[in-house]
Design an enzyme around this catalytic site. Structure first.
Site: not given
Length: 493
Positions: A215-217, A219
């Protein structure tokens, strides 16, 4: 008469030679086959005839040996078994070994030739030295904070020392007691069957062996790739990104979970976790540069050992632009172990240099003399030092004034990144909550700990799942223990 005596002597000598040849055949050429024969019980009897060496945490044994009085004499015991099972694994007279018990079996069982100054003597005498010990890098207070934080929920926690790669905590939940598998008999077989049939999979080491969409980790990896490639030169500059963002070559619109992401800068996109901005940036970086950046962080490496083997984290190297956009925000086919995401945080905290993670600080003989020292080494540079410093600043903003306030530690500088990863058919499954981060004690020159937490809480309401709500408080407790905590008390095996 003398002639007959001479012929008798010749015949006896021939019989003696034949006997010696047969002994050599059995002892040399066929020894391995006899030893591997399932009907031969002697290797097993010899293996368990002496106590096994111990696995140590903070210098104290978390394993032991018990005289069972049976044919296979010594059985393995475990102190705080469920707490340390993701580290030790099991040593079973029925089912063999796993994890550290397997990786360091030669030392623990006394068969490593380095345990003796005269290994040939033990080969000739068919004996062996006493089992040695394996001292781990795990700190009891950090391990307990992680285990207590998960509180039985499905998930995992990994904590690393960024500068060295030492694994300070390795927790998988739910866990199990490896002592249930130590011996033989119906009880051990029943426990094995029950544990393997449990839908919660307590014997799965989620920290090392399970891969999740990050997920957003992820990024953070995308931001590092963009800065290193020069695609983004000013993190505060608007990116001219619409909200929602049309995935390239498709009519699919990528939304954001929150508001305020239209035309946001990369700094704001990291701070508030804007999918649209980071997806567009990943496409601008391009597949080759994104794949190279992921590789430098450890993705697509199937040879990682700590020393137990680690599942390969994946970033596809053949994707269409729309798939690359999703992969750049930790979706599509991008998957990572919790250890891998802890390595991402550790690389940022360590100025861009990625230390090889390791779990065994040293192995010793039974009397404490050192056999082997854990080697600190580098996996290479994951990003430029200037990029790492810039990402440190962005991750601090996430915690101090962004999506991750649950990780704030008074008196320490904390950087982090939250994530809520969709999964399942049509993203119908309850999202996974992620948090990766690092912490530096006040006055310390460098961050002392990096952490990754994933919680797959199937019992929670879908809307209640968030990296800040479910994972960040666990990360905070683990980082506090690493920076300030004292070793937790252990029971006796």
């Amino acid at each position: 008469m003398i002639r007959y005596i001479r012929w008798c002597a010749y015949f006896c000598a021939l019989l003696l030679v034949a006997l010696l040849v047969n002994v050599a055949r059995v002892q040399v050429w066929e020894a391995a086959a006899y030893g591997a024969n399932p009907a031969n019980k002697r290797p097993a009897i010899q293996r368990y005839a002496e106590p096994r060496g111990d696995i140590l945490v903070d210098g104290r044994p978390v394993t032991g040996s018990r005289d069972s009085g049976q044919l296979l004499r010594y059985e393995r015991t475990y102190a705080n078994g469920p707490l340390y099972a993701p580290v030790t694994g099991f040593s079973s007279q029925t089912y063999g070994t796993s994890l550290l018990e397997r990786a360091e079996d030669a030392v623990l069982s006394g068969t490593d030739p380095r345990l003796s100054a005269f290994p040939l003597w033990y080969d000739l005498s068919r004996g062996r030295p006493a089992g040695g010990n394996a001292a781990t890098t795990v700190r009891a207070s950090v391990q307990r904070a992680a285990y207590t934080g998960l509180a039985g929920k499905r998930g995992a926690v990994v904590a690393l020392e960024p500068a060295t790669g030492r694994i300070l905590a390795l927790v998988s939940s739910p866990s199990y007691d490896p002592a249930l598998l130590s011996g033989t008999g119906a009880g051990v077989k029943a426990a094995w069957a029950r544990l393997n049939a449990d839908p919660a999979r307590p014997m799965l080491n989620r920290a090392l062996r399970e891969t999740y969409p990050p997920g957003s980790t992820f990024k953070i990896v995308t931001a590092a790739a963009a800065l290193d490639a020069g695609v983004v030169t000013d993190v505060d500059a608007p990116t001219q990104t619409p909200d929602p963002y049309p995935l390239p070559g498709t009519s699919t619109l990528l939304p954001n979970a929150g508001t305020g992401c239209r035309d946001a800068s990369m700094a704001e996109a990291v701070q508030w976790s804007c999918n649209t901005v980071m997806a567009k940036i990943g496409v601008r970086v391009g597949l080759r540069a994104m794949a190279d950046a992921a590789r430098r962080f450890g993705f697509n490496d199937g040879a990682l050992r700590v020393p137990a083997w680690v599942s390969r984290s994946n970033f596809d190297t053949d994707m269409s632009p729309d798939q690359l956009a999703l992969s750049s925000i930790g979706q599509f086919n991008t998957t990572a172990t919790p250890l891998q995401m802890a390595m991402v945080a550790a690389a940022v905290a360590n100025g861009g240099e990625l230390a090889y993670p390791y779990l065994v600080d040293r192995t010793t003989q039974d009397d404490g003399d050192q056999v082997r020292r854990g080697q600190q080494r580098s996996l290479g540079r994951a990003m430029n030092p200037a990029t790492a410093l810039r990402l440190q600043e962005l991750m601090v903003k996430v915690v101090e004034n962004g999506t991750g306030p649950g990780a704030v530690i008074q008196g320490a500088v904390v950087g982090g990144k939250t994530g809520t990863a969709q999964h399942g058919v049509g993203n119908a499954g309850t999202p996974y909550a992620w948090f990766i981060g690092w912490a530096r004690a006040e006055g310390a020159p460098l961050p002392g700990v990096a952490v990754a937490v994933v919680v797959e809480d199937a019992e929670a309401h879908r809307g209640d799942i968030s990296g800040n709500g479910a994972a960040a408080p666990i990360a905070r407790a683990v980082m506090e223990a690493a920076l300030y905590g004292a070793p937790a008390p252990l029971s006796t095996p």
